[in-house]
Design a protein around this motif. Structure first.
Motif, PDB file in Angstrom:
ATOM      1  N   ASN A   8     -83.648-104.664 107.374  1.00  0.00           N
ATOM      2  CA  ASN A   8     -84.069-103.320 107.769  1.00  0.00           C
ATOM      3  C   ASN A   8     -84.331-102.527 106.490  1.00  0.00           C
ATOM      4  O   ASN A   8     -83.380-102.018 105.873  1.00  0.00           O
ATOM      5  N   THR A  39     -87.572-105.418 109.919  1.00  0.00           N
ATOM      6  CA  THR A  39     -87.483-104.813 111.240  1.00  0.00           C
ATOM      7  C   THR A  39     -86.977-103.387 111.141  1.00  0.00           C
ATOM      8  O   THR A  39     -86.205-103.049 110.236  1.00  0.00           O
ATOM      9  N   SER A  41     -86.774-101.771 114.539  1.00  0.00           N
ATOM     10  CA  SER A  41     -86.571-101.458 115.955  1.00  0.00           C
ATOM     11  C   SER A  41     -86.019-102.667 116.680  1.00  0.00           C
ATOM     12  O   SER A  41     -86.181-103.815 116.237  1.00  0.00           O
ATOM     13  N   ALA A  42     -85.356-102.408 117.803  1.00  0.00           N
ATOM     14  CA  ALA A  42     -84.766-103.483 118.595  1.00  0.00           C
ATOM     15  C   ALA A  42     -85.841-104.426 119.127  1.00  0.00           C
ATOM     16  O   ALA A  42     -85.624-105.641 119.213  1.00  0.00           O
ATOM     17  N   GLY A  67     -76.153 -99.627 112.193  1.00  0.00           N
ATOM     18  CA  GLY A  67     -77.186 -99.496 113.214  1.00  0.00           C
ATOM     19  C   GLY A  67     -77.994-100.772 113.387  1.00  0.00           C
ATOM     20  O   GLY A  67     -78.393-101.130 114.495  1.00  0.00           O
ATOM     21  N   THR A  68     -78.219-101.484 112.282  1.00  0.00           N
ATOM     22  CA  THR A  68     -78.908-102.775 112.347  1.00  0.00           C
ATOM     23  C   THR A  68     -78.067-103.778 113.114  1.00  0.00           C
ATOM     24  O   THR A  68     -78.581-104.538 113.950  1.00  0.00           O
ATOM     25  N   ALA A  71     -78.293-102.976 116.846  1.00  0.00           N
ATOM     26  CA  ALA A  71     -79.555-103.419 117.440  1.00  0.00           C
ATOM     27  C   ALA A  71     -79.590-104.935 117.590  1.00  0.00           C
ATOM     28  O   ALA A  71     -80.084-105.468 118.592  1.00  0.00           O
ATOM     29  N   ASN A  74     -77.350-106.292 120.529  1.00  0.00           N
ATOM     30  CA  ASN A  74     -77.940-105.995 121.828  1.00  0.00           C
ATOM     31  C   ASN A  74     -79.194-106.819 122.084  1.00  0.00           C
ATOM     32  O   ASN A  74     -79.471-107.192 123.223  1.00  0.00           O
ATOM     33  N   ALA A  75     -79.935-107.138 121.036  1.00  0.00           N
ATOM     34  CA  ALA A  75     -81.073-108.044 121.192  1.00  0.00           C
ATOM     35  C   ALA A  75     -80.603-109.458 121.532  1.00  0.00           C
ATOM     36  O   ALA A  75     -81.237-110.171 122.322  1.00  0.00           O
ATOM     37  N   GLN A 134     -74.569-101.065 126.966  1.00  0.00           N
ATOM     38  CA  GLN A 134     -74.837-101.491 125.595  1.00  0.00           C
ATOM     39  C   GLN A 134     -73.636-102.262 125.074  1.00  0.00           C
ATOM     40  O   GLN A 134     -72.513-102.097 125.554  1.00  0.00           O
ATOM     41  N   GLU A 275     -74.972 -94.924 116.830  1.00  0.00           N
ATOM     42  CA  GLU A 275     -76.051 -94.533 117.735  1.00  0.00           C
ATOM     43  C   GLU A 275     -75.496 -93.558 118.771  1.00  0.00           C
ATOM     44  O   GLU A 275     -74.372 -93.728 119.238  1.00  0.00           O
TER      45      GLU A 275
END
Length: 297
Positions: A8, A39, A41-42, A67-68, A71, A74-75, A134, A275
């Motif tokens: 990121n 990247t 974004s998710a 935050g990375t 994401a 969750n991906a 989440q 987040e």
């Protein structure tokens, strides 16, 4: 080790890209094969994970911040049954998950730490609010932290950004009435500044909010800070960095598998690994050994 290096470049207010360029020459000497993907974004992470599967990479090396990590995990939920191993190199502003794992802050030292690590199962947390679900890796919370998260959601973060936002919010924030149910039994009802649920130990750039949390014990650590005089709260702030706040009579702790928080008054602000969200009914639940991660211990 064959790895997808997930970078990121915006993490740490752009510091991640500079740090990556410093360690990039080391990658061929420490990894058998790798692919670098950037990247922010998710949605992009999902596409990169598909590419990793197609190329036969079994390790994801995340270079970014908390935050990375959020994401990424969750991906990964979109790929059930695929046995990825995750490694994290801290390059963000908070780097709180790295503090729990004791990953070196220096990128080169962190990279060497990772290559000497071994895969271990770690827990995740699941948070549900307003019909959404989440996963979180580190700490999720409700109350004052949701407002702090909003204030720190700025393009450029400085070393003092989190502390400044915390102090400002403390001076302006009113404790929220809430009901907290732990593993099916009402545990607390009244005004509270914060309810934190930790898989990791730190949040807010070094605040040792859940000092006894273990990321592989099948439990989440719950810390509740009840309503108190604001000057008293400010005076107690240093203990939050030291992890000694849990000795206070107005701070309550539990270990739990499931936590339900219900707003009795205004909606609750929510923070999930940095987040932000909000809701009136918030559930936290542990997901034991839901992720395989490289750990050096």
């Amino acid at each position: 080790m064959n790895a997808l290096v997930l970078l990121n470049p915006k993490a740490g207010s752009g510091r991640a890209l500079r740090q990556f360029r410093e360690i990039e020459p080391l990658l061929p000497t420490l990894l058998d094969d790798f692919l670098v993907a950037t990247t922010s974004s998710a949605g992009e992470i999902t596409k990169h994970l598909e590419s990793a599967l197609a190329a036969g990479y079994d390790t994801i090396l995340a270079m970014g911040g908390d935050g990375t990590n959020f994401a990424l995990i969750n991906a990964l939920a979109q790929f059930p049954g695929h046995d990825f191993t995750i490694a994290t190199l801290p390059m963000g502003s908070g780097r709180d998950w790295a503090r729990t794992l004791k990953i070196p802050q220096d990128p080169e030292a962190a990279l060497r730490w990772m290559t000497e690590a071994t895969p271990r199962p770690v827990d995740l947390g699941c948070i549900r609010y307003d019909g959404q679900s989440q996963r979180f890796l580190n700490v999720a919370s409700a109350g004052l932290s949701g407002e702090v998260s909003r204030r720190t959601n700025v393009p450029v973060k400085r070393p003092w950004t989190f502390l400044q936002a915390t102090i400002t919010t403390l001076l302006e924030f009113d404790a929220l009435p809430m009901r907290v149910t732990v593993d099916g039994k009402v545990w607390y009802e009244g005004g509270a500044f914060l309810l934190a649920v930790g898989n990791g130990q730190y949040f807010g750039r070094g605040m040792h909010i859940c000092p006894e949390a273990k990321f592989d014990d099948g439990f989440l650590d719950v810390v509740l800070v009840e309503r108190m005089n604001k000057l008293k709260v400010l005076a107690a702030l240093p203990s939050l960095f030291q992890g000694t706040h849990i000795r206070r009579a107005d701070v309550h702790t539990r270990r739990a598998r499931h936590v339900l928080v219900e707003a009795i008054g205004p909606d609750l602000g929510i923070d999930m690994d940095g987040e932000m969200a909000g809701g009136r009914r918030v559930e936290f639940e542990v997901m034991p050994h839901a992720l395989k991660m490289l750990i050096n211990s």
